[in-house]
Design an enzyme around this catalytic site. Sequence first.
Site, short mmCIF file in Angstrom:
data_model
loop_
_atom_site.label_atom_id
_atom_site.label_comp_id
_atom_site.label_asym_id
_atom_site.label_seq_id
_atom_site.Cartn_x
_atom_site.Cartn_y
_atom_site.Cartn_z
N CYS A 23 10.59 34.82 11.83
CA CYS A 23 9.37 35.41 12.19
C CYS A 23 8.88 36.62 11.55
CB CYS A 23 9.72 35.74 13.71
SG CYS A 23 10.96 37.24 13.86
N HIS A 24 9.61 36.99 10.52
CA HIS A 24 8.92 37.98 9.70
C HIS A 24 9.12 37.50 8.21
CE1 HIS A 24 8.70 41.98 7.67
NE2 HIS A 24 8.05 42.33 8.47
N PHE A 25 8.19 36.94 7.49
CA PHE A 25 6.93 36.24 8.10
C PHE A 25 6.99 34.82 8.02
CE2 PHE A 25 5.90 40.24 6.29
CZ PHE A 25 5.12 40.85 7.54
#
Length: 177
Positions: free
Chosen positions: A75-77
């Site tokens: 999720c990052h990124f």
Amino acid sequence: MQNTCTLNKKNSYSYDDLLASGRGELFGKEGPQLPAPTMLMMDRIVEMNEETGTFGKGYIEAELDIKPELPFFGCHFIGDPVMPGCLGLDAMWQLVGFYLGWIGGKGKGRALGVGEVKFTGQILPTAKKVVYRIHMKRVINRKLVMGMADGEVEVDGRVIYTATDLKVGLFQDTSAF
């Protein structure tokens, strides 16, 4: 400060030991706890002592094995996975709090601040190992137990984050914090 948990005072700790800390089993229910996964930012503590480090007041070295499936990479990124720098900073705070429990401090650990943080690199899913090094500067043992340290984060042999004056306090009551 005398450690009342001498049975648990070792110079290195396994992942299972760190999980026990998160359950309040390592330093007792009144001692500081590490977070549970997924916020636990280390797999083992490979060295701990009260005599060495840059300031001669204590040293902690811990490691995190990097695996592409670690949750933050998803999720990052998206399309550009990188470990959030704040997680490396949090790992250093976690270790200062662990040290305070290791020397016998009681209370719930809370990060109190940091003097300066510098990021000069990144942790990618292709990395193999992160090493955290904490050099204790001072421990205050009054109504509030507080530790102050400098730290660094290394990935695959290269120092990429440095932090000065990491501060962690142990609180008997966190309701007013």
